[in-house]
Motif scaffolding. Structure first.
Motif, mmCIF file in Angstrom:
data_model
loop_
_atom_site.group_PDB
_atom_site.id
_atom_site.type_symbol
_atom_site.label_atom_id
_atom_site.label_comp_id
_atom_site.label_asym_id
_atom_site.label_seq_id
_atom_site.Cartn_x
_atom_site.Cartn_y
_atom_site.Cartn_z
ATOM 1 N N LEU A 160 -22.135 5.983 -15.825
ATOM 2 C CA LEU A 160 -22.860 4.905 -15.134
ATOM 3 C C LEU A 160 -24.329 5.282 -14.972
ATOM 4 N N LEU A 161 -24.585 6.538 -14.661
ATOM 5 C CA LEU A 161 -25.972 6.966 -14.469
ATOM 6 C C LEU A 161 -26.686 7.158 -15.805
ATOM 7 N N ASP A 181 -20.203 1.504 -20.140
ATOM 8 C CA ASP A 181 -21.284 2.502 -20.173
ATOM 9 C C ASP A 181 -21.081 3.622 -21.187
ATOM 10 N N ASP A 190 -7.417 0.021 3.301
ATOM 11 C CA ASP A 190 -6.622 -1.182 3.040
ATOM 12 C C ASP A 190 -6.886 -2.273 4.077
ATOM 13 N N ASP A 228 -15.652 5.238 -6.133
ATOM 14 C CA ASP A 228 -14.452 5.322 -5.313
ATOM 15 C C ASP A 228 -14.782 5.952 -3.962
ATOM 16 N N GLU A 284 -20.292 -3.525 -5.744
ATOM 17 C CA GLU A 284 -18.861 -3.480 -6.045
ATOM 18 C C GLU A 284 -18.626 -2.530 -7.218
ATOM 19 N N ARG A 285 -19.487 -2.668 -8.221
ATOM 20 C CA ARG A 285 -19.350 -1.826 -9.415
ATOM 21 C C ARG A 285 -19.556 -0.351 -9.059
ATOM 22 N N GLU A 335 0.822 -1.204 0.000
ATOM 23 C CA GLU A 335 0.000 0.000 0.000
ATOM 24 C C GLU A 335 0.860 1.261 0.000
ATOM 25 N N PRO A 344 -16.816 8.692 -15.427
ATOM 26 C CA PRO A 344 -17.382 7.344 -15.290
ATOM 27 C C PRO A 344 -18.663 7.327 -14.451
ATOM 28 N N PHE A 361 -16.689 0.894 -7.068
ATOM 29 C CA PHE A 361 -15.512 1.071 -7.915
ATOM 30 C C PHE A 361 -15.595 2.403 -8.654
ATOM 31 N N ARG A 402 -11.638 -0.941 -17.036
ATOM 32 C CA ARG A 402 -11.364 -2.222 -16.396
ATOM 33 C C ARG A 402 -10.904 -3.287 -17.386
ATOM 34 N N ASP A 416 -15.467 7.626 -0.733
ATOM 35 C CA ASP A 416 -14.525 8.309 0.128
ATOM 36 C C ASP A 416 -15.308 9.311 0.965
ATOM 37 N N ARG A 447 -11.195 15.046 -7.650
ATOM 38 C CA ARG A 447 -11.471 13.785 -8.308
ATOM 39 C C ARG A 447 -11.543 13.933 -9.825
ATOM 40 N N GLY A 449 -25.704 3.186 -17.720
ATOM 41 C CA GLY A 449 -25.504 1.935 -16.996
ATOM 42 C C GLY A 449 -26.791 1.166 -16.793
ATOM 43 N N PRO A 450 -26.644 -0.123 -16.465
ATOM 44 C CA PRO A 450 -27.817 -0.993 -16.367
ATOM 45 C C PRO A 450 -28.728 -0.664 -15.179
ATOM 46 N N PHE A 470 -9.261 8.068 -15.271
ATOM 47 C CA PHE A 470 -10.409 7.462 -15.929
ATOM 48 C C PHE A 470 -10.034 5.993 -16.068
#
Lengths: 428, 587
Positions: free
Chosen positions: B474-475, A191, B135, B455, B448-449, A121, B470, B452, A183, B457, A175, B478-479, A180
Motif C-alpha cells: 500500500l505504501l 497495489d 464487533d 487491521d 476504510e481501505r 463472531e 499488504p 482494512f 479482496r 489493533d 501479524r 498505493g494511490p 494475505f
C-alpha cells in the motif's frame, strides 16, 4: 420422492467393533479418559501426514446443514428441496448440489459437527482458530499456524492467503503470519503494480534512495523494528516481481476452465486457490458469504448452492486431474448450522448444536459420512465432532502436531487445538 | 478461605507503595475527588518529574546502563505532537520551535498541545478503540455518540475517576448508530446533539455487552484495574488466587443491569436502549450454570467488600475509582506510560498481576500515587510524563530500552500514519477543495481501505515490527502515497517546486513537511546528487500518472505541475521520505 438409503457410516461400524455403541459410550470415553491419557494416546500413534496444503471453503454466515449435506426429506419444515443420490454409496445430499454429488466419492461428510457458539463472531473465531474467543489469549487462525510451522520465509508468495477475506489473524504468532487478504478473488492483489507514473526503472531509483534513508535511520536508532520493517518491504517487492504472483490472477486460464468454476467471485477464488496451491502456497481460504438465511431460506440457499456447486466440484476434479488432490486437503465449513425448524419468515436461525462439515483430498478417505443427526437434524445422535477435534484432524492430516504447546505472550502454555482429538476413522 | 487470604496479601503488597497498606482498603463510601477544570493555571508539576528522573536514574545505575543522548528539539516536538494530538507538527511550528531560545519551550509546547481541541479528539479516538469491541459495529452501538461523550470528557479534563464512574455506572438512553449517524454527528456538534436528544453516550459501553454480564465484568476489571479476573471465569486462577467464585461475585454487581430496547421497532430498524438497574431477575430456563450463579450470588468487589446496597453496580463503580483502590491509578498510569514509551512498566498493559512484575516499579508507584493524590488529573500525568528525562532521550540500544534509558522507536498506529500522510502531502484540503461535499465519501473510503490493510489493533503491542506485505505494498504502490507525492496542482509538492531558492531550500521544505526536522548538510548534498542523476534519466519520466482511481481522476481534473525532469525527480524524493521508516515510526 427420493428414498434415502441408510448411509454406511464407519463410525457406527467401528464403535460396534469396539464393543461400544452410540453417543453415550463415545461421550463416556471422551470425558472419562483423562486428558493426559488421551494426549499420550494421540501422540503415541502419529498419523502419517498426507497433505502439503489446505484449502478451506468458508461458508460465511452458517450454512443450513439440512438444506445441503444432511438432507431430511419428508420431515416437517424440510422445505421443497429433494435429496439426490451421489457417487458415494448410500450417501444423499441436496438436489441443488448435483456436481458435488458427482464428486462425492472424494468426500467425507461429517454430519455430527457440534459446538456451543451461536453468535457469528464467537463461532467464526472458533471455526478459524479452534478456540472460543479469549480476551487474554489471541489465538492464531489455522492458516497462521500452518504459516508459522510450514511457511518458508524465503518463499515469494505468502503462506496464508485469504481470498475474499477477512478470515482470522496471526494471533500470538504475529501479524506476519496473518492472512494475505485479496479482496477480489481471481484478480491480482491490490497495489501489486507500480504506482501512478512509476516505471520499473523509476521504482528502482526510488528504492535505492529509500535504502539510503533507511540505512542511516537504522544506524541511528539501532532499532530491530526498523530492520524488520525493511525486511517486510523487501519481501513485498520480491512478491511484486515474482512470476509466481501470477497465480492470483485467473485471467490466463482457458475459458472452459473458468466457466467450469462459474463466473462468480467464489468460483474465481476456488480457481485461484488451485493455482496458488500449485505455486506452493500451503494454506488458502476462499469465502462465500450470505448463508445467514434468517429469511427466505430456500431461495437464498438455492442461489448460494448455485455458486458453490460448480466451484467446489470443479476444484475437486481439477485438483484430482492434476494429481494434486492427494496432497491437498479441501475443507468445506461455516460457523454453524441452521435450525431445522423454520421461523416465521421462512428462514432458519443459528444452530450450533448440529451441523455438517466436509473434507476431501489429502490424507482423508472418500465416499463416506461420519456421524448423524436425529430425524429432524436437531441433535447429533452419532459420533459428534467438536470443532477442536476437526482442527486436530485437519492439522494431523497436514503433519502438524495437534498437541503442540506454545507459550502465549503471557507465558502460559497454549495447546494449539484446545485438546482436540484426531478423528482417526476418516484418515487414510 | 486460604485463597481469600492470599488475595488479601497480594492486595496489601500492591497497595503498600501507595501508602495505603492492608489497612487502607477501599471502601465504597470513599469521597470522590472534586472535578478539576484544566487551564493554563494548572499546578506546575515541578516536583514529580524530578522524582521520576531520580528513580529512573537509580534503575539505570542498578542495571549498569547509561542513558541515550538527549533527543533533539525537533525529535521532541514531533514525538509530543504524535503522542498528544496524534498528528505531525506543521512545518511552520517546527521552525518557530527550533528558533525559540526559551529554556522552557518544551513544557510550553506540551501545554499548548494539551489545550488544543485535537487533544480531546485524539484521546477520545484512543479510548473508543480500547473500550468498544471490534464487533460493536452496526447500528446497535452508537460509536459516534460514544466518541462525542469521550471527547467532551477529555476536552474538559474530567478527572479519570469521574469518567470511569460514569462509564461503569452508566444509566439512561443510548441512541442508534450506523454510518448515517456517523456522518450526521461528524457534521454537527455531536455532544450537543446527543445531549439534546436526552442520550447518554456512555451507555454504549454497557450496551455492547448486552449479551451477558460476564464479558462486561471481565472488561471492567481488565481495562480499569488491570486485573485479569476473567481468567477465573473458566477455572480458578492458578497463580493469582482468583477463584471462579471471586469472578462470579464480581460479575454479580452487574446482575441487575438491564439493557432494554426503548421501543420495539420493525425488524432491522435501528434501536435505542435504556440502561437501568432493576430488581434481580431470575435466571432463565436456558441459563448456564455460570449465569445462574452470577444471578444469585451476593455481589462483591475484588477485595471481598460486599456490595449490598440497592444498586451494586454504582457501588462497584465507587469502589473501583476510590483513591484507596490499589489498582485503579496504576492501571491508568501504566497504560499511559505504555502509550508514550511503546512499553508499559507492565506488559500487557492491562495485566497487573503480582506474578507479572513491573519494570521500574518505583516509578510506576510514584506516578500512580501522584496521579491519585492530584485528583486523577490526566493532563497533569501527561505533563509529568513529557517532562521526564526519559521521554526526552534519543533512541539507543535495545538493552537500554528495557529500563527506559533509551527511547524505543515504534510503528505509528495506522490512523496516525494515515493522518500524517494526508497532512504531509496536503491531500486532505486538496480533496476538500476539489470535491466539496463528496470529499467525506472519498475520505471514508481511504480510511476504510487503510483500516482494512492495517487491521487496526491498538492493543497489539509487540516488541517486533508486525507490519505485513499488504501494508508495504500500500505504501510502495498505493494511490495515497503515489498521488500524494506527485506534483498535483495545489498539492504540497507543487508549492515546494515554485519556492524561491535552490535545491537546498526545497529539500529542507520537504524534510520539514515529512520528518519534522531540517536535513543535515550531508543529506542535502546526497539528495542534490540524486536529483541530478534522476533528472538525467528523463525519458522514463515522460509518462504522466494515468489518472485512474478517485485520486487519479481528481488529479487529472486539476492537472500536474511537474514540468521538467528535475520536478519529476522531486516526486521521487518526496515519495522516498513518505515511505521511510523515519516517517512511519514514532521515535
Amino acid at each position: 420422492m427420493e428414498t434415502q438409503d441408510k448411509p454406511v457410516t464407519i463410525d457406527r461400524r467401528r464403535l460396534l467393533q469396539a464393543g461400544l455403541g452410540g453417543l453415550g459410550a463415545w461421550l463416556a470415553r471422551r470425558w472419562l479418559v483423562a486428558p493426559e491419557a488421551r494426549a499420550a494416546e494421540a501422540s503415541a500413534t502419529p498419523t502419517k501426514p498426507r497433505a502439503d496444503a489446505c484449502i478451506v471453503l468458508w461458508m460465511n454466515g452458517g450454512p443450513s446443514h439440512v438444506d445441503t449435506f444432511d438432507p431430511k426429506p419428508g420431515t416437517k419444515d424440510a422445505g421443497p428441496f429433494r435429496a439426490i443420490k451421489t457417487r458415494a454409496k448410500g450417501v444423499s445430499i441436496c438436489e441443488h448440489l448435483p456436481r458435488v454429488a458427482a464428486e462425492a466419492h472424494r468426500l467425507v461428510i461429517l454430519r455430527g459437527m457440534t459446538s456451543r457458539e451461536g453468535s457469528h463472531e464467537r463461532a467464526r473465531q472458533l471455526g478459524h482458530t479452534g478456540h472460543i474467543p479469549n480476551p487474554t489469549v489471541d489465538h492464531p487462525a489455522l492458516g497462521a499456524w500452518v504459516s508459522a510451522r510450514r511457511g518458508d520465509p524465503k518463499a515469494e508468495l505468502p503462506a496464508f492467503v485469504s481470498l475474499g477475506g477477512p478470515s482470522a489473524g496471526g494471533g500470538f504468532f504475529g501479524r506476519a503470519h496473518g492472512p494475505f487478504v485479496v479482496r477480489e478473488p481471481g484478480r491480482p492483489p491490490e497495489d501489486m503494480a507500480y504506482g501512478p507514473g512509476v516505471s520499473a526503472a523509476r521504482f528502482d531509483r526510488r528504492r535505492a534512495a529509500l535504502g539510503m534513508l533507511e540505512d542511516s535511520f537504522e544506524k541511528e536508532t539501532q532499532s530491530a523494528a526498523v530492520a524488520e520493517r525493511r525486511a517486510v518491504f523487501t519481501q513485498a517487492v520480491r512478491m511484486m516481481r515474482s512470476p509466481a504472483a501470477a497465480a492470483f490472477d485467473v485471467s490466463s486460464e482457458p475459458a472452459a476452465v473458468r466457466e467450469a468454476y462459474g463466473d462468480t467471485a467464489f468460483g474465481r477464488g476456488c480457481l485461484a486457490a488451485r493455482r496458488l496451491v500449485e505455486a506452493g502456497v500451503p494454506f488458502v481460504e476462499v469465502s462465500l458469504d450470505g448463508w445467514d438465511t434468517h429469511e427466505d431460506n430456500f431461495e437464498r440457499t438455492k442461489r448460494l448452492m448455485g455458486v458453490l456447486d460448480p466451484a467446489m466440484s470443479a476444484l475437486l476434479r481439477d485438483l484430482a486431474e492434476r494429481g494434486k488432490l492427494d496432497r491437498t486437503l479441501v475443507v468445506w465449513m461455516g460457523e454453524f448450522g441452521r435450525t431445522p425448524r423454520l421461523n416465521g419468515r421462512g428462514g432458519r436461525d443459528h444452530h450450533p448444536a448440529a451441523w455438517s462439515a466436509v473434507l476431501a483430498g489429502g490424507g482423508v478417505r472418500g465416499g463416506i459420512t461420519l456421524g448423524a443427526t436425529d430425524a429432524q437434524g436437531e441433535k447429533v445422535v452419532e459420533r459428534p465432532v467438536p470443532v477442536a477435534d476437526l482442527f486436530a484432524t485437519i492439522t494431523s492430516a497436514m503433519g502438524l502436531d495437534p498437541l503442540e504447546t506454545v507459550p502465549s505472550p503471557g507465558g502460559r502454555p497454549i495447546t494449539l487445538t484446545d485438546g482436540g482429538q484426531v478423528v482417526r476413522e476418516i484418515l487414510l | 478461605m486460604l485463597r481469600r487470604t492470599s488475595a488479601w496479601v497480594a492486595l496489601a503488597l500492591l497497595s503498600a507503595c501507595s501508602g495505603g497498606g492492608a489497612g487502607g482498603l477501599p471502601s465504597p463510601s470513599a469521597t470522590p475527588s472534586a472535578p478539576r477544570k484544566d487551564a493554563a493555571t494548572a499546578p506546575a508539576t515541578t516536583d514529580i518529574p524530578q522524582r521520576v528522573d531520580a528513580l529512573l536514574e537509580a534503575e539505570w545505575k542498578a542495571a549498569g546502563v547509561s542513558p541515550a543522548k538527549p533527543a533533539t528539539d525537533a525529535q521532541f516536538l514531533r514525538r509530543a505532537w504524535l503522542d498528544l494530538v496524534g498528528t505531525l507538527p506543521p512545518p511552520e511550528v517546527v521552525t518557530s520551535f527550533l528558533a525559540d531560545p526559551a529554556p522552557d519551550k518544551r513544557a510550553r509546547a506540551v501545554d499548548a498541545l494539551l489545550a488544543s481541541p485535537h487533544f480531546a479528539e485524539r484521546w477520545a479516538a484512543y479510548w473508543e478503540d480500547v473500550l468498544l469491541r471490534d464487533d460493536a459495529k452496526g447500528n446497535l452501538v452508537d460509536r459516534a455518540a460514544f466518541r462525542a461523550w469521550l471527547r467532551a470528557r477529555f476536552a474538559d479534563n474530567t478527572p479519570w475517576d469521574h469518567v470511569v464512574r460514569e462509564l461503569v455506572g452508566a444509566t439512561g438512553k443510548s441512541s442508534p448508530g450506523g454510518p448515517a449517524r456517523e456522518r450526521r454527528m461528524a457534521a454537527q456538534n455531536a455532544a450537543a446533539e446527543a445531549e439534546a436528544e436526552g442520550v447518554n453516550g456512555a451507555t454504549n459501553w454497557i450496551v455492547q455487552y448486552r449479551g451477558g454480564v460476564e464479558d462486561l465484568a471481565g472488561a471492567t476489571a481488565r481495562t480499569f484495574l488491570g486485573v485479569q479476573i476473567q481468567c477465573a471465569q473458566c477455572h480458578d486462577h492458578k497463580t493469582e488466587n482468583w477463584t471462579t467464585t471471586d469472578f462470579r461475585r464480581f460479575a454479580a454487581a452487574f446482575a441487575r443491569t438491564r439493557v432494554k430496547p426503548v421501543e420495539e421497532k420493525e425488524k432491522g430498524m435501528a434501536r435505542a436502549f435504556e440502561v437501568e438497574d432493576g430488581k434481580r431477575g431470575r435466571p432463565g430456563k436456558k441459563a448456564t450454570d455460570e449465569a445462574r450463579e452470577i444471578a444469585t450470588l451476593a455481589p462483591a468487589a475484588l477485595d471481598g467488600t460486599a456490595l449490598a446496597g440497592e444498586v451494586p453496580r454504582a457501588e462497584l463503580a465507587a469502589w473501583i475509582t476510590s483513591p484507596t483502590n490499589p489498582w485503579f491509578g496504576k492501571a491508568l498510569v501504566n497504560r499511559v506510560w505504555g502509550l508514550f514509551f511503546g512499553h508499559g512498566f507492565v506488559e500487557p498493559v492491562d495485566d497487573l498481576r503480582p506474578s507479572n512484575p513491573p519494570r521500574a516499579k518505583a516509578v510506576l508507584d510514584a506516578l500512580a500515587a501522584d496521579f491519585v493524590e492530584h485528583g486523577h488529573d490526566l493532563k497533569r500525568l501527561l505533563r509529568t510524563v513529557c517532562a521526564t528525562r526519559a521521554y526526552g532521550l534519543a533512541a539507543g540500544p535495545p538493552a537500554a530500552e528495557a529500563t527506559f534509558a533509551a527511547f524505543a522507536p515504534r510503528r505509528l498506529p495506522a490512523p496516525v500514519l494515515l493522518d500524517a500522510v494526508l497532512a504531509a502531502t496536503r491531500l486532505d484540503p486538496w480533496i476538500e477543495d476539489t470535491l466539496g461535499e463528496r470529499a467525506d465519501a472519498l475520505r471514508a473510503k481511504m480510511r476504510e481501505r487503510f483500516r482494512f490493510v492495517f487491521d487496526v489493533d491498538e492493543d497489539g503491542a509487540r516488541a517486533e515490527f508486525d507490519g505485513t506485505i499488504p501494508q508495504a505494498l500500500l505504501l510502495l504502490n498505493g494511490p495515497l502515497v503515489g498521488y500524494g507525492s506527485t506534483a498535483l496542482s495545489g498539492g504540497a509538492l507543487a508549492d515546494v517546486l515554485v519556492m524561491p531558492g535552490g535545491d537546498a531550500a526545497k529539500i529542507e521544505a520537504l524534510y520539514l513537511r515529512t520528518l519534522s526536522r531540517r536535513p543535515t548538510a550531508e543529506e542535502i548534498s546526497r539528495w542534490v546528487q540524486f536529483l541530478d542523476e534522476a533528472a538525467a534519466a528523463s525519458e522514463e519520466h515522460a509518462a504522466p500518472p494515468n489518472g485512474s482511481g478517485p485520486l487519479g481522476k481528481i488529479g487529472k481534473k486539476r492537472g500536474w505541475v511537474a514540468k521538467t525532469p528535475r520536478d519529476r525527480a522531486y516526486e521521487d524524493l518526496f515519495w522516498t521520505l513518505l515511505d521511510s521508516s523515519e516517517f512511519a515510526f514514532q521515535h
